[in-house]
Write a protein that holds these residues in place. Structure first.
Motif, PDB file in Angstrom:
ATOM      1  N   TYR A  95       0.812  -1.221   0.000  1.00  0.00           N
ATOM      2  CA  TYR A  95       0.000   0.000   0.000  1.00  0.00           C
ATOM      3  C   TYR A  95       0.847   1.272   0.000  1.00  0.00           C
ATOM      4  CZ  TYR A  95      -4.002  -2.985   0.937  1.00  0.00           C
ATOM      5  OH  TYR A  95      -4.980  -3.950   0.850  1.00  0.00           O
ATOM      6  N   GLN A  96       1.937   1.259   0.766  1.00  0.00           N
ATOM      7  CA  GLN A  96       2.729   2.470   0.915  1.00  0.00           C
ATOM      8  C   GLN A  96       3.336   2.946  -0.398  1.00  0.00           C
ATOM      9  OE1 GLN A  96       2.704  -0.260   2.846  1.00  0.00           O
ATOM     10  NE2 GLN A  96       3.746   0.069   4.808  1.00  0.00           N
ATOM     11  N   THR A 134      -6.987  -3.432   4.378  1.00  0.00           N
ATOM     12  CA  THR A 134      -5.582  -3.002   4.390  1.00  0.00           C
ATOM     13  C   THR A 134      -4.815  -3.587   5.577  1.00  0.00           C
ATOM     14  OG1 THR A 134      -6.088  -0.948   5.583  1.00  0.00           O
ATOM     15  CG2 THR A 134      -6.149  -0.875   3.173  1.00  0.00           C
ATOM     16  N   ASN A 157      -1.197  -5.026   7.000  1.00  0.00           N
ATOM     17  CA  ASN A 157      -0.951  -4.417   8.308  1.00  0.00           C
ATOM     18  C   ASN A 157      -0.765  -2.904   8.195  1.00  0.00           C
ATOM     19  OD1 ASN A 157      -0.780  -4.748  11.108  1.00  0.00           O
ATOM     20  ND2 ASN A 157       1.452  -4.749  11.067  1.00  0.00           N
ATOM     21  N   TYR A 158      -1.695  -2.278   7.476  1.00  0.00           N
ATOM     22  CA  TYR A 158      -1.550  -0.864   7.146  1.00  0.00           C
ATOM     23  C   TYR A 158      -2.924  -0.194   7.153  1.00  0.00           C
ATOM     24  CZ  TYR A 158       0.414   3.242   4.781  1.00  0.00           C
ATOM     25  OH  TYR A 158       0.840   4.512   4.470  1.00  0.00           O
TER      26      TYR A 158
END
Length: 334
Positions: A114-115, A244, A249-250
């Motif tokens: 995701y980042q 997510t 883990n976001y």
């Protein structure tokens, strides 16, 4: 010996004895286990030069008569998007392997993070949602026109045993009873989706592991249960905290979501009005589906003799069913 191990040898025999419509040097054929889900087992078949995915279907999440044909037809329709796997072969006869069989393109890449991959995912969604369904044969797709009402029916079915189980605490039972009552009381928001109808093809399982992020292009895979419905269905699930957190883990920030929406709208070639509002309206119903499934899965894990196949999944399920977590999740909506 596991089913995957048994199948590995049988797949080689199957490929050697059938015209599977792919390029392979059968004298150098290698079959390897790739991944397994609840309803499918995936292998790679390769000859040192060419490589494909051999998908074995063991069940259906959507109760269709011919699950593997449903997935094959969906992928054939989606090929024009160029962000889904190409399909080459389907066998639903179950005459040789007792299971539905699909052979598709093997895509090089990594799961979504995701980042750093959020904008790539946004472009994938835009390409799929921009497909002109009016000029395509979509007659074989399931159509969901009442997405809020459908989630209520799912929730009631999943929670049926949970709400009467003696091992579930009163706080959790009260939470879900009140959640269902709220959902019923507000299901008229389906009227908004029907009066402002915008239907696209939705994957319905858009977690990070179902994206392949390649060096040049990114893809969305695992089209086991697509439906034609409002685009908010996939976007809500993709952006939701329950998704997510699950494997990534976001938790996405407001700025990240804002950037995602901008990239999505910039890459659309059709008009989808008020997408943020659509997602906002649908979000609590997505959470009803996600939390109800966790309740169902938790109860399944408590059955005598039931093995916990994935401890990480079990830990996440218990986290999601924590009353403080659920109340915080829905504070904005309920």
């Amino acid at each position: 010996m596991s089913l995957a191990q048994v199948l590995e040898a049988r797949i080689k025999t199957y490929v050697l004895n059938n015209d599977v419509n792919i390029i392979l040097n059968k004298n150098r054929l290698i079959v390897s286990f790739l991944a397994q889900g609840e309803y499918n087992i995936n292998f790679t078949i390769e000859d040192g030069t060419n490589k494909y995915v051999f998908r074995v279907n063991t069940g259906s999440q959507i109760n269709v008569d011919n699950q593997i044909e449903y997935e094959f037809n969906a992928l054939k329709t989606l090929e024009v998007s160029k962000v889904t796997p190409k399909v080459y072969y389907v066998d639903s006869s179950k005459s040789q392997l007792e299971y539905g069989i699909l052979i598709m393109e093997y895509l090089e890449g990594e799961p979504l993070i995701y980042q750093k991959d959020l904008m790539k995912a946004s472009k994938v969604f835009a390409k799929i949602h921009s497909l002109d369904l009016k000029n395509m044969d979509t007659s074989k797709f399931i159509v969901e026109s009442n997405i809020c009402g459908d989630r209520i029916l799912e929730g009631k079915n999943l929670l049926k045993d949970y709400l009467t189980s003696p091992i579930i605490n009163k706080k959790n039972k009260k939470f879900f009873k009140e959640f269902l009552y709220w959902a019923e009381d507000n299901k008229d928001r389906d009227k908004y989706f029907n009066e402002n109808k915008c239907h696209v093809i939705n994957n319905t399982e858009v977690n990070s592991s179902n994206f392949i992020i390649g060096k040049k292009e990114s893809f969305l895979i695992d089209w086991e249960k697509p439906v034609i419905s409002d685009p908010s269905q996939d976007l809500t699930q993709f952006l939701a905290e329950t998704t997510t957190l699950w494997k990534g883990n976001y938790i996405l920030s407001k700025d990240e979501k804002k950037a995602f929406y901008k990239e999505y709208k910039d890459n659309l070639t059709i008009s989808i009005p008020d997408i943020e509002e659509r997602v906002h309206l649908y979000t609590p119903y997505l959470y009803l589906r996600a939390l109800s499934w966790c309740a169902y899965a938790y109860l399944e894990y408590q059955k005598p003799g039931k093995d916990i196949k994935n401890m990480d999944t079990y830990v996440r399920i218990k986290q999601y069913l924590d009353i403080d977590f659920m109340e915080r999740l829905l504070k904005e909506y309920w």
